[in-house]
Design a protein around this motif. Structure first.
Motif, PDB file in Angstrom:
ATOM      1  N   TYR A 211       0.839  -1.199   0.000  1.00 59.06           N
ATOM      2  CA  TYR A 211       0.000   0.000   0.000  1.00 59.06           C
ATOM      3  C   TYR A 211       0.879   1.255   0.000  1.00 59.06           C
ATOM      4  O   TYR A 211       0.662   2.185  -0.792  1.00 59.06           O
ATOM      5  N   GLU A 212       1.876   1.277   0.857  1.00 59.78           N
ATOM      6  CA  GLU A 212       2.768   2.437   0.927  1.00 59.78           C
ATOM      7  C   GLU A 212       3.601   2.571  -0.343  1.00 59.78           C
ATOM      8  O   GLU A 212       3.884   3.682  -0.795  1.00 59.78           O
ATOM      9  N   ARG A 213       3.983   1.451  -0.922  1.00 61.44           N
ATOM     10  CA  ARG A 213       4.779   1.474  -2.158  1.00 61.44           C
ATOM     11  C   ARG A 213       3.993   2.121  -3.296  1.00 61.44           C
ATOM     12  O   ARG A 213       4.555   2.799  -4.165  1.00 61.44           O
ATOM     13  N   CYS A 214       2.689   1.923  -3.304  1.00 64.83           N
ATOM     14  CA  CYS A 214       1.840   2.450  -4.382  1.00 64.83           C
ATOM     15  C   CYS A 214       1.195   3.791  -4.036  1.00 64.83           C
ATOM     16  O   CYS A 214       0.498   4.368  -4.875  1.00 64.83           O
ATOM     17  N   ARG A 215       1.402   4.285  -2.834  1.00 61.35           N
ATOM     18  CA  ARG A 215       0.687   5.473  -2.363  1.00 61.35           C
ATOM     19  C   ARG A 215       0.857   6.666  -3.293  1.00 61.35           C
ATOM     20  O   ARG A 215      -0.106   7.417  -3.528  1.00 61.35           O
ATOM     21  N   GLU A 216       2.044   6.903  -3.821  1.00 64.36           N
ATOM     22  CA  GLU A 216       2.276   8.094  -4.631  1.00 64.36           C
ATOM     23  C   GLU A 216       1.475   8.102  -5.933  1.00 64.36           C
ATOM     24  O   GLU A 216       1.341   9.144  -6.578  1.00 64.36           O
ATOM     25  N   TYR A 217       0.919   6.948  -6.313  1.00 66.90           N
ATOM     26  CA  TYR A 217       0.125   6.870  -7.543  1.00 66.90           C
ATOM     27  C   TYR A 217      -1.372   6.795  -7.267  1.00 66.90           C
ATOM     28  O   TYR A 217      -2.154   6.573  -8.187  1.00 66.90           O
ATOM     29  N   MET A 218      -1.778   7.001  -6.014  1.00 68.52           N
ATOM     30  CA  MET A 218      -3.189   6.858  -5.642  1.00 68.52           C
ATOM     31  C   MET A 218      -4.018   8.118  -5.850  1.00 68.52           C
ATOM     32  O   MET A 218      -5.216   8.018  -6.075  1.00 68.52           O
ATOM     33  N   ASP A 219      -3.427   9.255  -5.719  1.00 73.00           N
ATOM     34  CA  ASP A 219      -4.213  10.500  -5.691  1.00 73.00           C
ATOM     35  C   ASP A 219      -5.009  10.705  -6.961  1.00 73.00           C
ATOM     36  O   ASP A 219      -4.486  10.572  -8.076  1.00 73.00           O
ATOM     37  N   GLU A 220      -6.287  11.044  -6.791  1.00 68.29           N
ATOM     38  CA  GLU A 220      -7.163  11.333  -7.918  1.00 68.29           C
ATOM     39  C   GLU A 220      -7.110  12.823  -8.217  1.00 68.29           C
ATOM     40  O   GLU A 220      -7.298  13.649  -7.334  1.00 68.29           O
ATOM     41  N   LEU A 221      -6.847  13.149  -9.443  1.00 70.78           N
ATOM     42  CA  LEU A 221      -6.718  14.557  -9.830  1.00 70.78           C
ATOM     43  C   LEU A 221      -8.023  15.107 -10.389  1.00 70.78           C
ATOM     44  O   LEU A 221      -8.864  14.357 -10.826  1.00 70.78           O
TER      45      LEU A 221
END
Length: 221
Positions: A211-221
């Motif tokens: 989850y933390e590894r992928c966190r930077e790609y989670m944000d919805e713009l």
């Protein structure tokens, strides 16, 4: 999963939010293809859908179904691939497993909770019994979920010798990880206290690390 791919590829996009009750009418109005078909031939419209006018503004590409969208984005924007060379077939099989097998024990727990949150968000009384009344044996239900996580952890551990033991393709995140992390996000957002509090500790914290590894790609713009 679509936001993961867009963010990973660093593509500019804008998110348009649609009420659940308006999804089918809106998708039909823009000419979006159905995501899938019912057994009787009737179309099913779901989100996400992307509209890409980049290559032909007069006739933009309109796609539905997260897996079709990912393959389109990979072909149209090959930089920063989510399907490393030669991995597409195996990743497709992995994603099919995540969506159709791995996540299946979660459905009796998560679907009622998702409905409840959706109705609560709109100030509507719940028309679904609580998840606890639907699942008298709550601990048994979570145990069935854990069995799937345990099996997948055993498989991913095989990457520990020549990878980091966290991601599916060895060392770099890929579409397979985004598919799995989408399930983790569903649990974290819908069942934070009873679900994510458990899952994040399973298998020595493996799922929290992913989850933390992928966190930077989670944000919805």
């Amino acid at each position: 999963m679509t936001e993961f791919v867009l963010n990973y590829k660093r593509l500019r996009y804008r998110t348009a939010w649609i009420e659940f009750s308006d999804v089918e009418a809106t998708m039909r109005s823009i000419g979006a293809p159905p995501s899938s078909m019912r057994s009787d031939g009737r179309p099913i419209y779901t989100l996400p859908v992307i509209v890409d006018p980049t290559h032909n503004p007069a006739k933009p590409e309109i796609l539905s179904n997260t897996n079709y969208i990912a393959e389109y984005l990979e072909a149209a924007y090959p930089a920063r691939p989510v399907f490393p060379e030669g991995s597409r077939a195996m990743q497709s099989l992995f994603v099919h497993y995540i969506q159709d097998v791995f996540a299946k024990p979660l459905l009796p727990i998560m679907v009622p909770l998702s409905h409840q949150q959706l109705q609560s968000r709109h100030g509507q009384p719940s028309t679904h019994p609580s998840a606890y009344s639907l699942i008298p044996q709550r601990e048994q239900a979570w145990q069935a979920v854990k069995e799937q996580f345990d099996f997948l952890a055993m498989i991913l551990d095989k990457n520990s010798g020549d990878g980091d033991g966290i991601v599916a393709m060895g060392r770099d995140v890929s579409y397979a990880d985004f598919a799995l992390c989408s399930v983790l996000i569903w649990i974290e957002r819908v069942a934070a206290h009873d679900g994510w509090a458990r899952v994040r500790t399973w298998n020595n914290g493996r799922w929290y690390r992913l989850y933390e590894r992928c966190r930077e790609y989670m944000d919805e713009l």
